[in-house]
Write a protein that holds these residues in place. Structure first.
Motif, short mmCIF file in Angstrom:
data_model
loop_
_atom_site.label_atom_id
_atom_site.label_comp_id
_atom_site.label_asym_id
_atom_site.label_seq_id
_atom_site.Cartn_x
_atom_site.Cartn_y
_atom_site.Cartn_z
N LYS A 65 -12.77 1.74 -59.30
CA LYS A 65 -11.78 2.71 -59.69
C LYS A 65 -11.44 3.77 -58.68
CE LYS A 65 -12.62 2.00 -64.68
NZ LYS A 65 -12.77 2.54 -65.96
N PHE A 66 -10.58 4.46 -58.43
CA PHE A 66 -10.22 5.40 -57.44
C PHE A 66 -10.80 6.79 -58.07
CE2 PHE A 66 -7.38 1.97 -56.57
CZ PHE A 66 -7.67 1.95 -55.24
N GLN A 67 -12.01 6.97 -58.25
CA GLN A 67 -12.33 8.10 -58.87
C GLN A 67 -13.97 8.33 -58.69
OE1 GLN A 67 -11.50 7.37 -63.13
NE2 GLN A 67 -13.30 6.87 -63.47
N LEU A 68 -14.40 9.73 -58.56
CA LEU A 68 -15.66 10.14 -58.37
C LEU A 68 -16.36 9.99 -59.78
CD1 LEU A 68 -15.19 13.48 -56.30
CD2 LEU A 68 -15.49 11.14 -55.45
N PRO A 69 -17.38 9.71 -60.08
CA PRO A 69 -18.63 9.60 -59.11
C PRO A 69 -18.96 7.96 -58.68
CG PRO A 69 -19.56 9.84 -61.25
CD PRO A 69 -17.88 9.90 -61.36
N THR A 70 -18.06 7.13 -59.21
CA THR A 70 -18.26 5.83 -58.80
C THR A 70 -17.98 5.89 -57.28
OG1 THR A 70 -15.96 4.95 -59.44
CG2 THR A 70 -17.88 4.60 -61.07
N ALA A 71 -17.08 6.31 -56.71
CA ALA A 71 -16.99 6.34 -55.36
C ALA A 71 -17.57 7.63 -54.73
CB ALA A 71 -15.33 6.49 -55.09
N ASP A 72 -17.81 7.80 -53.32
CA ASP A 72 -18.21 8.65 -52.69
C ASP A 72 -17.07 9.83 -52.23
OD1 ASP A 72 -20.97 8.22 -53.23
OD2 ASP A 72 -21.06 6.90 -51.09
N VAL A 73 -16.02 8.94 -51.65
CA VAL A 73 -14.71 9.94 -51.38
C VAL A 73 -13.57 9.15 -51.81
CG1 VAL A 73 -13.60 10.37 -49.14
CG2 VAL A 73 -16.13 10.24 -49.01
#
Length: 160
Positions: free
Chosen positions: A141-149
């Motif tokens: 998904k395009f969201q923090l916290p699963t992504a770092d940036v």
């Protein structure tokens, strides 16, 4: 006479460069080559999470030879590297590494979503150790916290 010899040498060098470029393009999978038609270009960074994630970069330039550069507000290159795309995945896969990170075994595993002149990308940063990924799993998904940036980009278009 010297001019003709110089032109012949230059022509020969250009032929070698063109052959090398063709060979590099031939190695790119057809689906990636097709995706590059719309992915490649200059993109303005509209938002970045977390704040400061892109440091002073204001634009990203993705090229059809699978290289990229991050530019500051004056167009000066801050860093560059290579990237890979897999447009057949859902969401599309966008992995990249700066030349500096590559020296250290660093990489970024990411995803992308392209909608016309808007591009959404996100990634996690990690390293490879004996072919084993050391970091968060690729985001889904395009969201923090699963992504770092998470970046939202808009294509830079030039006036006709």
């Amino acid at each position: 006479m010297k001019t003709l010899v110089g032109l012949a040498v230059l022509s020969g060098l250009l032929s070698v460069v063109n052959v090398n470029n063709l060979q590099a393009e031939e190695k790119i999978k057809p689906e990636v080559s097709q995706a590059l038609q719309t992915f490649a270009g200059t993109w303005q960074i509209k938002s970045a999470e977390p704040k400061g994630a892109t440091q002073t970069a204001r634009r990203l330039v993705f090229r059809k030879d699978l290289t990229y550069a991050a530019l500051d507000e004056n167009g000066k290159e801050l860093w560059s590297g290579t990237f890979d795309l897999d447009p057949t995945a859902s969401p599309g896969i966008w992995d990249h590494r700066s030349h500096e990170a590559r020296k250290k075994g660093g990489d970024a595993l990411g995803i992308y979503e392209l909608d016309g002149n808007r591009l959404k990308v996100c990634c996690v940063v990690g390293t490879w150790n004996n072919k084993q990924w050391m970091g968060k799993p690729r985001p889904t998904k395009f969201q923090l916290p699963t992504a770092d940036v998470v970046l939202l980009l808009e294509r830079v278009t030039t006036a006709p």
